[in-house]
Design a protein around this motif. Structure first.
Motif, mmCIF file in Angstrom:
data_model
loop_
_atom_site.group_PDB
_atom_site.id
_atom_site.type_symbol
_atom_site.label_atom_id
_atom_site.label_comp_id
_atom_site.label_asym_id
_atom_site.label_seq_id
_atom_site.Cartn_x
_atom_site.Cartn_y
_atom_site.Cartn_z
ATOM 1 N N ILE A 43 13.981 -11.946 41.560
ATOM 2 C CA ILE A 43 13.057 -12.990 41.126
ATOM 3 C C ILE A 43 13.744 -14.344 41.280
ATOM 4 O O ILE A 43 14.761 -14.609 40.633
ATOM 5 C CB ILE A 43 12.637 -12.784 39.660
ATOM 6 N N GLY A 44 13.181 -15.205 42.102
ATOM 7 C CA GLY A 44 13.759 -16.522 42.308
ATOM 8 C C GLY A 44 13.314 -17.520 41.258
ATOM 9 O O GLY A 44 12.154 -17.542 40.835
ATOM 10 N N SER A 45 14.281 -18.349 40.840
ATOM 11 C CA SER A 45 14.025 -19.460 39.932
ATOM 12 C C SER A 45 14.700 -20.682 40.556
ATOM 13 O O SER A 45 15.748 -21.151 40.088
ATOM 14 C CB SER A 45 14.594 -19.148 38.538
ATOM 15 N N PRO A 46 14.119 -21.225 41.646
ATOM 16 C CA PRO A 46 14.840 -22.182 42.485
ATOM 17 C C PRO A 46 15.038 -23.559 41.873
ATOM 18 O O PRO A 46 15.836 -24.345 42.396
ATOM 19 C CB PRO A 46 13.963 -22.272 43.739
ATOM 20 N N LYS A 47 14.356 -23.850 40.774
ATOM 21 C CA LYS A 47 14.531 -25.161 40.146
ATOM 22 C C LYS A 47 15.476 -25.105 38.948
ATOM 23 O O LYS A 47 15.720 -26.122 38.295
ATOM 24 C CB LYS A 47 13.162 -25.680 39.694
ATOM 25 N N TYR A 48 16.016 -23.933 38.689
ATOM 26 C CA TYR A 48 16.892 -23.748 37.533
ATOM 27 C C TYR A 48 18.117 -24.671 37.641
ATOM 28 O O TYR A 48 18.755 -24.765 38.694
ATOM 29 C CB TYR A 48 17.354 -22.292 37.476
ATOM 30 N N GLY A 49 18.452 -25.350 36.533
ATOM 31 C CA GLY A 49 19.688 -26.127 36.481
ATOM 32 C C GLY A 49 19.736 -27.284 37.449
ATOM 33 O O GLY A 49 20.585 -27.309 38.339
ATOM 34 N N ASN A 50 18.820 -28.239 37.315
ATOM 35 C CA ASN A 50 18.810 -29.400 38.207
ATOM 36 C C ASN A 50 18.634 -28.977 39.665
ATOM 37 O O ASN A 50 19.289 -29.503 40.572
ATOM 38 C CB ASN A 50 20.084 -30.231 38.032
ATOM 39 N N ASP A 51 17.768 -28.008 39.864
ATOM 40 C CA ASP A 51 17.436 -27.504 41.203
ATOM 41 C C ASP A 51 18.603 -26.804 41.886
ATOM 42 O O ASP A 51 18.587 -26.637 43.112
ATOM 43 C CB ASP A 51 16.912 -28.620 42.115
ATOM 44 N N PHE A 64 5.397 -24.162 44.187
ATOM 45 C CA PHE A 64 6.131 -23.471 45.243
ATOM 46 C C PHE A 64 5.247 -22.403 45.889
ATOM 47 O O PHE A 64 5.651 -21.262 46.082
ATOM 48 C CB PHE A 64 7.405 -22.806 44.710
ATOM 49 N N ALA A 65 4.037 -22.786 46.263
ATOM 50 C CA ALA A 65 3.087 -21.813 46.791
ATOM 51 C C ALA A 65 3.445 -21.320 48.171
ATOM 52 O O ALA A 65 2.771 -20.467 48.716
ATOM 53 C CB ALA A 65 1.687 -22.424 46.817
ATOM 54 N N LEU A 66 4.525 -21.842 48.755
ATOM 55 C CA LEU A 66 4.931 -21.384 50.077
ATOM 56 C C LEU A 66 5.897 -20.209 49.997
ATOM 57 O O LEU A 66 6.572 -19.890 50.963
ATOM 58 C CB LEU A 66 5.614 -22.530 50.833
ATOM 59 N N PHE A 126 -0.938 -17.850 38.740
ATOM 60 C CA PHE A 126 -0.796 -16.401 38.844
ATOM 61 C C PHE A 126 -1.104 -15.987 40.289
ATOM 62 O O PHE A 126 -2.166 -16.272 40.815
ATOM 63 C CB PHE A 126 -1.784 -15.763 37.864
ATOM 64 N N GLY A 127 -0.139 -15.349 40.941
ATOM 65 C CA GLY A 127 -0.326 -14.926 42.324
ATOM 66 C C GLY A 127 0.310 -15.819 43.357
ATOM 67 O O GLY A 127 0.163 -15.583 44.561
ATOM 68 N N ALA A 128 1.057 -16.846 42.944
ATOM 69 C CA ALA A 128 1.703 -17.731 43.911
ATOM 70 C C ALA A 128 2.764 -17.009 44.727
ATOM 71 O O ALA A 128 3.097 -17.432 45.839
ATOM 72 C CB ALA A 128 2.322 -18.937 43.202
ATOM 73 N N ALA A 129 3.320 -15.933 44.204
ATOM 74 C CA ALA A 129 4.245 -15.065 44.947
ATOM 75 C C ALA A 129 3.892 -13.626 44.614
ATOM 76 O O ALA A 129 3.482 -13.320 43.485
ATOM 77 C CB ALA A 129 5.697 -15.364 44.579
ATOM 78 N N ASN A 142 11.741 -24.407 35.376
ATOM 79 C CA ASN A 142 12.584 -23.429 36.088
ATOM 80 C C ASN A 142 11.814 -22.733 37.204
ATOM 81 O O ASN A 142 12.380 -22.310 38.201
ATOM 82 C CB ASN A 142 13.084 -22.352 35.109
ATOM 83 N N PHE A 143 10.505 -22.545 37.025
ATOM 84 C CA PHE A 143 9.640 -21.865 37.998
ATOM 85 C C PHE A 143 10.147 -20.462 38.332
ATOM 86 O O PHE A 143 10.196 -20.053 39.488
ATOM 87 C CB PHE A 143 9.451 -22.719 39.259
ATOM 88 N N PHE A 144 10.531 -19.740 37.302
ATOM 89 C CA PHE A 144 10.866 -18.321 37.414
ATOM 90 C C PHE A 144 9.651 -17.592 37.994
ATOM 91 O O PHE A 144 8.533 -17.715 37.498
ATOM 92 C CB PHE A 144 11.199 -17.809 36.013
ATOM 93 N N GLY A 145 9.871 -16.834 39.056
ATOM 94 C CA GLY A 145 8.764 -16.148 39.715
ATOM 95 C C GLY A 145 8.219 -16.876 40.919
ATOM 96 O O GLY A 145 7.212 -16.450 41.501
ATOM 97 N N ALA A 146 8.874 -17.965 41.334
ATOM 98 C CA ALA A 146 8.417 -18.702 42.513
ATOM 99 C C ALA A 146 8.624 -17.914 43.796
ATOM 100 O O ALA A 146 7.953 -18.157 44.794
ATOM 101 C CB ALA A 146 9.142 -20.043 42.601
ATOM 102 N N SER A 147 9.553 -16.977 43.809
ATOM 103 C CA SER A 147 9.768 -16.082 44.947
ATOM 104 C C SER A 147 10.114 -14.705 44.407
ATOM 105 O O SER A 147 10.670 -14.577 43.316
ATOM 106 C CB SER A 147 10.884 -16.609 45.855
ATOM 107 N N LEU A 148 9.785 -13.681 45.194
ATOM 108 C CA LEU A 148 9.983 -12.296 44.770
ATOM 109 C C LEU A 148 10.390 -11.446 45.965
ATOM 110 O O LEU A 148 9.975 -11.710 47.095
ATOM 111 C CB LEU A 148 8.687 -11.719 44.189
ATOM 112 N N ALA A 149 11.194 -10.414 45.711
ATOM 113 C CA ALA A 149 11.523 -9.423 46.735
ATOM 114 C C ALA A 149 11.873 -8.112 46.053
ATOM 115 O O ALA A 149 12.581 -8.103 45.047
ATOM 116 C CB ALA A 149 12.697 -9.894 47.597
#
Length: 521
Positions: free
Chosen positions: A402-410, A32-34, A312-315, A381-388
């Protein structure tokens, strides 16, 4: 984000680097580097004291003109009651008076940032046009006024504009990431532009990446004094290597408290995608290499060893989490293995500011199995894929979403850690998703709640709100907005916005990605 969409974005088209790109493409899909990064300042395009929200929809089609994936940005304006569709705007390159001309595959809106580039009291909006010129990439700048964003005076920046360093080439993706700060502290905000896929010709290094700085002035952004940084810039720590992706993410903050904003740069491909973050410090002459830093997880004090593929550093997000006079930096590590190798549960490192700049002293390492954190670390889960970072309770200390956008079947979830005098704490932490009472919408597979995050004070009560992108919702995309209160975020006044919301311009269509990107600082 699915493979079909990233394939259509066309960021990896150059046949000459196909072997390298095949590996990078698969990694970026996973990491999720975007993702966006943002600090905690106003986003007020009409100067009325209420923050506004810009929402990217980069695969928007224009049926009337037959343009596919041209992209658009929706702007909702704040009021005393919160965000409203009254006066909402839809921006793209075919709006009368806007610099440039729309084309299929522009993917306008795939990165967004804001700042007051001309210091007139109205914030301005920078918009990535990722597909411009066979993925050369460009950045559209719209200027604010008492009527909100206007087309008059808009600019289209790319590497073939006179004075902008570098040469526009297919696949560079100028504008892949964006961030804003006042790096020379002259009162005019400046724009950092990442070109993570930039190649070096001599010596030949593919996908090394560069970052361009455009400085603000009384007439807006200008190429005068612009800068180009890479890991081959004299004085910068380390050196450019194959597929480093320098500039994959960006965040600005004053990490040493000297009044000059500094720039954190994600180098996600460093060390075989273990990842790194470069930090360049501001001065009266702008960003300067003196004292620059490079953080890896292998640096002493960062809490976990660097591993291949961690990203490390993707977000990145800058915020003052402990209430002192210096900003701190949150670093997303969405591919981090927490429980066992290969699980990609994700984590976040937090590096605190000091008078000497960012320091590993007191750094923190957070994940979904950290003591007191709600939720459970699970595979992919990709915890940390987005941050604010935002002051959700209106306190001096910033909180971290902290976004975890894939959590629970996306389905996706967002965690919130509270700031305190001792830094971020699990005390009072929250977990948000569409099954929480009063949160609008229904959690469904592939919603990806939390894939994009940003903050703003949309009702002007000094407490920040959290905007959450849900780009997979109903196949078209929506944005949830959770409002701040004296005790932090509350779902009581939650809103959900899509292109089918009354008064919102545009047409809600299957395959759109409304909310995939949100304007960030």
């Amino acid at each position: 984000m699915n493979e079909e969409l990233l394939g259509s974005l066309g960021v990896f088209q150059r046949a000459a680097r196909s072997a390298v790109i095949t590996s990078i493409r698969a990694t970026v899909l996973t990491l999720f580097a975007l993702c966006s990064s943002q600090a905690v300042q106003a986003q007020d395009f009409d100067g009325d004291g209420f923050d506004d929200l810009a929402i990217g929809n980069p695969i928007e089609d224009f049926e009337g003109s037959g343009l596919i994936d041209a992209g658009a940005v929706t702007v909702l304006y704040g009021t005393g009651l919160g965000l409203s569709a009254v006066g909402a705007q839809l921006w793209h390159l075919d709006v009368a008076g806007v610099a440039g001309t729309a084309a299929s595959g522009d993917f306008l809106g795939a990165a967004l940032s804001w700042g007051d580039f001309d210091n007139d009291g109205f914030d301005d909006l920078a918009v990535n046009v990722r597909g411009f010129g066979d993925q050369f990439g460009a950045v559209l700048v719209l200027y604010g006024s008492n009527a909100g964003l206007v087309a008059a005076g808009s600019q289209l920046w790319h590497q073939d504009v006179a004075g902008v360093p570098g040469v526009g080439e297919a696949g560079d993706n100028f504008g892949w990431s964006l961030s804003v700060g006042d790096f020379d502290n002259d009162g005019f905000d400046d724009l950092a532009v990442g070109s993570a896929f930039e190649d070096f010709e001599s010596p030949s290094i593919l996908v090394a990446g560069v970052v361009t700085i455009l400085y603000g002035s009384a007439t807006g952004l200008t190429a005068t004094g612009s800068q180009l940084f890479s890991q081959n810039t004299t004085g910068i720590v380390d050196s450019a290597e194959l597929s480093d992706l320098f500039g994959d993410s960006l965040a600005a903050g004053d990490f040493d408290g000297d009044g000059f904003d500094d720039l954190a740069i994600g180098v996600t491909g460093e060390d075989n995608f273990a990842g790194a973050v470069a930090v360049i410090y501001g001065t009266a002459a702008g960003l300067a290499t003196a004292g620059n830093q490079l953080f890896r997880q292998s640096v002493a004090g960062l809490g976990d060893p660097a591993e291949t593929g961690d990203a490390f550093g993707a977000a990145l997000a800058a915020g003052n989490f402990n209430g002192d006079s210096r900003d701190d930096l949150a670093v997303g590590v969405p591919n981090e293995d927490v429980v066992a190798a290969g699980l990609n549960e994700g984590a976040v490192n937090v590096i605190y500011g000091s008078a000497a700049g960012l320091s590993t002293a007191g750094s923190q390492f957070w994940h979904q199995d950290s003591p007191g954190i709600k939720g459970i670390a699970k595979k992919d889960n990709f915890f940390g894929a987005s941050l604010a970072a935002g002051h959700f309770a209106g306190l001096r200390t910033a909180d971290l979403a902290i976004g975890s956008p894939k959590y629970g079947n996306d389905h996706g979830v967002v965690h919130v850690l509270r700031g305190s005098a001792g830094g971020l704490t699990s005390t009072g932490n929250q977990i948000w998703h569409q099954e929480v009472v009063d949160v609008e919408g229904v959690a469904e597979p592939n919603d990806r709640f939390g894939e994009a995050l940003t903050v703003g004070d949309y009702d002007g009560d000094t407490r920040f709100e959290l905007a959450v992108g849900v780009p997979g919702e109903d196949g078209a995309g929506y944005v949830n907005v959770i409002y701040g209160t004296v005790s932090g975020l509350s779902a009581a006044d939650d809103q959900i916005w899509g292109q089918n919301s009354p008064g919102v311009p545009g047409v809600d269509e299957a395959g759109d990605s409304f909310g995939a990107w949100l304007a960030n600082r």
